[in-house]
Design a protein around this motif. Structure first.
Motif, PDB file in Angstrom:
ATOM      1  N   MET A  47      33.788  31.869  41.716  1.00  0.00           N
ATOM      2  CA  MET A  47      32.802  31.384  42.697  1.00  0.00           C
ATOM      3  C   MET A  47      32.904  29.864  42.818  1.00  0.00           C
ATOM      4  N   ASP A  48      32.616  29.353  43.957  1.00  0.00           N
ATOM      5  CA  ASP A  48      32.645  27.922  44.199  1.00  0.00           C
ATOM      6  C   ASP A  48      31.519  27.244  43.424  1.00  0.00           C
ATOM      7  N   ARG A  49      31.797  26.098  42.804  1.00  0.00           N
ATOM      8  CA  ARG A  49      30.816  25.413  41.954  1.00  0.00           C
ATOM      9  C   ARG A  49      29.560  25.029  42.738  1.00  0.00           C
ATOM     10  N   ARG A  50      29.752  24.457  43.937  1.00  0.00           N
ATOM     11  CA  ARG A  50      28.614  24.000  44.726  1.00  0.00           C
ATOM     12  C   ARG A  50      27.720  25.155  45.166  1.00  0.00           C
ATOM     13  N   PHE A  69      27.486  27.950  43.824  1.00  0.00           N
ATOM     14  CA  PHE A  69      26.827  28.508  42.657  1.00  0.00           C
ATOM     15  C   PHE A  69      25.561  27.729  42.317  1.00  0.00           C
ATOM     16  N   ILE A  70      25.649  26.410  42.399  1.00  0.00           N
ATOM     17  CA  ILE A  70      24.493  25.574  42.051  1.00  0.00           C
ATOM     18  C   ILE A  70      23.313  25.906  42.960  1.00  0.00           C
ATOM     19  N   SER A  85      21.987  29.302  41.818  1.00  0.00           N
ATOM     20  CA  SER A  85      21.307  29.336  40.523  1.00  0.00           C
ATOM     21  C   SER A  85      20.009  28.545  40.571  1.00  0.00           C
ATOM     22  N   GLN A  98      18.470  10.659  45.847  1.00  0.00           N
ATOM     23  CA  GLN A  98      19.917  10.641  45.611  1.00  0.00           C
ATOM     24  C   GLN A  98      20.229  10.199  44.182  1.00  0.00           C
ATOM     25  N   SER A  99      19.364   9.358  43.610  1.00  0.00           N
ATOM     26  CA  SER A  99      19.619   8.841  42.262  1.00  0.00           C
ATOM     27  C   SER A  99      19.360   9.885  41.170  1.00  0.00           C
ATOM     28  N   ARG A 100      18.676  10.947  41.492  1.00  0.00           N
ATOM     29  CA  ARG A 100      18.428  11.990  40.475  1.00  0.00           C
ATOM     30  C   ARG A 100      18.527  13.363  41.139  1.00  0.00           C
ATOM     31  N   LEU A 101      19.748  13.743  41.442  1.00  0.00           N
ATOM     32  CA  LEU A 101      19.976  14.982  42.187  1.00  0.00           C
ATOM     33  C   LEU A 101      19.639  16.203  41.347  1.00  0.00           C
ATOM     34  N   GLN A 136      16.973  17.317  40.147  1.00  0.00           N
ATOM     35  CA  GLN A 136      16.072  17.105  39.001  1.00  0.00           C
ATOM     36  C   GLN A 136      14.630  16.963  39.487  1.00  0.00           C
ATOM     37  N   TYR A 174      13.321   6.151  46.028  1.00  0.00           N
ATOM     38  CA  TYR A 174      13.426   7.141  44.951  1.00  0.00           C
ATOM     39  C   TYR A 174      12.025   7.564  44.528  1.00  0.00           C
ATOM     40  N   GLN A 175      11.963   8.690  43.860  1.00  0.00           N
ATOM     41  CA  GLN A 175      10.698   9.186  43.333  1.00  0.00           C
ATOM     42  C   GLN A 175      10.208   8.287  42.206  1.00  0.00           C
TER      43      GLN A 175
END
Lengths: 263, 345
Positions: free
Chosen positions: B1-4, B6-7, B10, B267-270, B272, B306-307
């Motif tokens: 499966m492709d990594r992206r 899959f992410i 999941s 973007q700084s904490r993808l 998460q 950013y958050q």
């Protein structure tokens, strides 16, 4: 009956505890071009939230409100300095700590050759692993070379024989994104007098327990005696089967590397 | 499966696991003020909470308000794809069991009757219904464009409707085209798509009709992975880009002179749970970030956003009601119901 009352009582305590709960602050952003530097480097911290302050340490300790308040960029000169930062504020729970270790240059490496990376994550040219650029936690950064083959070999050449005691490799660990630390790293040095490669050192890495998030992790292979050589080879065994806890257990993991250094 | 791929998948699986923390955070007190300048709010995380065993939600994707003042939520939970609340958060009614990929929700007043446009990611269709859920029109994948060979390539995420009834569809999880139809569903043109030019899009997650300048109505399209909005004329000519550094913006929502948007993540904490909400003024300058950094411009360039406060996980849409309250629906955030934010005056 007693059991039920106790349960209700416990539930009441739990609920009231959480009712007093407040939001947690997000971690501050550490801003730097690269974790690798020559001589010195500056690290900036960003956290634009009213009513909060960022406290930091560079001695490895967990930051508290008694530690330095961040005001202007921090200059780092010592190798392996870890900057730890944490946001605090009235009405908020403190943030998680962010920690980044900065790595000074090692012995001059004349050239590097490595197993060709996967075409999706090619890095940024033939010098990717010795360009002093890296430590970026995002897998999309062009500082990373990404591999999903079984073994990766990296050959380092020095212009003149160098005394080598340590070999450092910097990896990305983003397990939910299938990127694991390697299983094993075997380092060899070329012995000119015997015209053959000799064992320098080996480390094995266990990734059975889950590590959440995305982190840069450096590994150091050390030889107390050290050797004088003009060639160092690192053979990296990529994790072949992701562990049982992983949603894609059994699938081949990826290994991302952005830098190699010798000291 | 492709990594992206899959992410993405999941992330949806873990939604169930993270149910507990968001349930607990639903107890948060409303003493924190979020936002900046004259766009500051108190948050009520319990506003939309319902009995999960009876009215479950998966991802809460989008929300709109109808002319009766009701707040309409779209979720990809097929037990009740559409959940209708009053402004106090009281459940009024639910409907819909046939939208497993329910994603985009747009309301349009069509000659006095209000209608909804639902984008379904899984069905690869756009469905027009009345407010009771009766289907009025279905748009299949746009063969007419010549860009698609099968339905699966088309994953529409959003629509916007121009006053003349023209339907604009953003294929934000497919090929990133904007496809324009007339009110009957007849193909007119398409533009955007992926590429390296300014006019191209990457993750065209949202589209909206911007009539804040009455003499010059235009379209604002999200290019989420580029952390930007892009503006086009109503016939698809690229105008300019509104850069939003650091912000994975979802659809633009125009209310009064302001533009509001959920930011899925920083973007700084993808990946998460680093989302927030951003608000732009009539000049498309960011004036407030709810749970995000203070917006600052240097030489007309916006600093990275950013958050800063973990008030949200993955905000996916905002809705602003007739009393200026703001509602936030969230994706993959532990089956959490929408929050309500009330302006601080």
């Amino acid at each position: 009956m007693m059991k039920n009352i106790l349960l209700i009582f416990l539930c009441g305590i739990t609920c009231s505890l959480f009712a007093q709960d407040t939001f947690q602050l997000a971690p501050p952003l550490l801003k730097y071009g690269s974790i690798f530097f020559t001589g010195k480097t500056d690290i900036a911290i960003k956290f634009a939230q009213i009513g909060t302050s960022v406290h930091y340490t560079i001695d490895g300790n967990e930051p508290t409100v008694n530690d330095l308040i961040y005001k202007k960029p921090i200059t780092i000169t010592n190798n392996f300095t870890t900057v730890k930062a944490k946001a605090f504020g009235k009405n908020f729970r403190p943030s998680e700590t962010v920690a980044v270790t900065f790595i000074n240059d090692g012995r001059p490496i004349q050239s590097v050759k490595q197993t060709a990376p996967n075409s999706k994550y090619p890095g940024s040219g033939f010098n990717t692993l010795i360009d002093n650029k890296g430590g970026i936690e995002q897998s999309s950064s062009s500082t990373w070379m990404g591999y999903n083959c079984d073994t990766v070999s990296i050959h380092l050449n020095f212009a003149n024989p160098q005394q080598v005691n340590k070999v450092l490799l910097d990896f990305l660990q983003n397990e939910s994104g299938w990127i694991f630390l390697p299983e094993k790293i075997v380092v060899s040095w070329f012995d000119k007098s015997r015209n053959s490669f000799q064992k320098f050192g080996t480390i094995e890495i266990n990734s059975d327990a889950e590590t959440p998030g995305s982190h840069c992790v450096y590994k150091v292979i050390e030889s107390k005696a050290g050797f004088s050589t003009n060639i160092i080879v690192a053979d990296i065994l990529v994790k072949k089967n992701m562990p049982a806890w992983h949603a894609a257990k059994g699938e081949h993991a990826w290994m991302f590397i952005d830098e190699i250094k010798v000291y | 499966m492709d990594r992206r791929k899959f992410i993405q998948q999941s992330a949806i699986v873990t939604a169930g696991i993270s149910y507990m923390p968001s349930f607990l955070s639903a107890k948060e007190k409303g003493n924190i003020v979020l936002g900046h300048n004259n766009k500051r709010y108190r948050i009520d995380t319990k506003w939309g909470a319902l009995d999960f065993s009876r009215y479950p939600v998966k991802d809460c994707h989008e929300m709109v308000q109808d002319s009766q003042g009701r707040i309409i939520l779209l979720t990809n939970e097929t037990k009740n794809n559409v959940i209708i609340y009053d402004k106090k958060g009281k459940l009024l009614t639910t409907w819909g069991a046939e939208y497993p990929g329910a994603h985009g929700l747009t309301l349009f007043n069509e000659n006095g009757e209000e209608v909804l446009f639902i984008c379904d990611n899984n069905r690869h269709q756009v469905i027009k219904t009345n407010l009771q859920g009766r289907v009025l029109l279905t748009l299949d994948y746009p063969k007419e464009t010549g860009e698609y060979s099968k339905a699966e390539e088309y994953i529409p995420t959003e629509t916007t409707i121009a006053p003349n009834g023209d339907i604009y569809v953003a294929d934000g999880y497919g090929k990133d085209f904007i496809i324009q139809y007339d009110s009957k569903g007849k193909y007119i043109r398409h533009w955007g798509g992926r590429g390296t030019e300014q006019k191209h899009l990457k993750n065209a997650h949202g589209v909206c009709y911007d009539n804040r300048d009455n003499n010059n109505p235009l379209l604002i399209v999200t290019s989420r992975e580029q952390n930007a909005f892009k503006r086009y004329t109503l016939d698809g000519k690229y105008i300019d880009t509104i850069a939003l550094p650091g912000a994975w913006v979802c659809r633009p929502v125009i209310h009064g002179e302001f533009l509001y948007a959920a930011v899925l993540q920083s973007q700084s904490r993808l990946w998460q749970q680093s989302g927030f909400v951003t608000i732009l003024d009539k000049n498309n300058k960011v004036v407030s970030n709810l749970a995000g950094s203070i917006p600052t411009y240097a030489n007309n360039t916006l600093d990275e956003m950013y958050q800063t406060v973990k008030a949200f996980q993955y905000p996916h849409d905002v809705c602003i009601d007739d009393e200026e309250n703001l509602y936030v629906a969230q994706w993959n955030s532990g089956h959490v119901y929408p929050y309500k934010l009330t302006p601080v005056v």
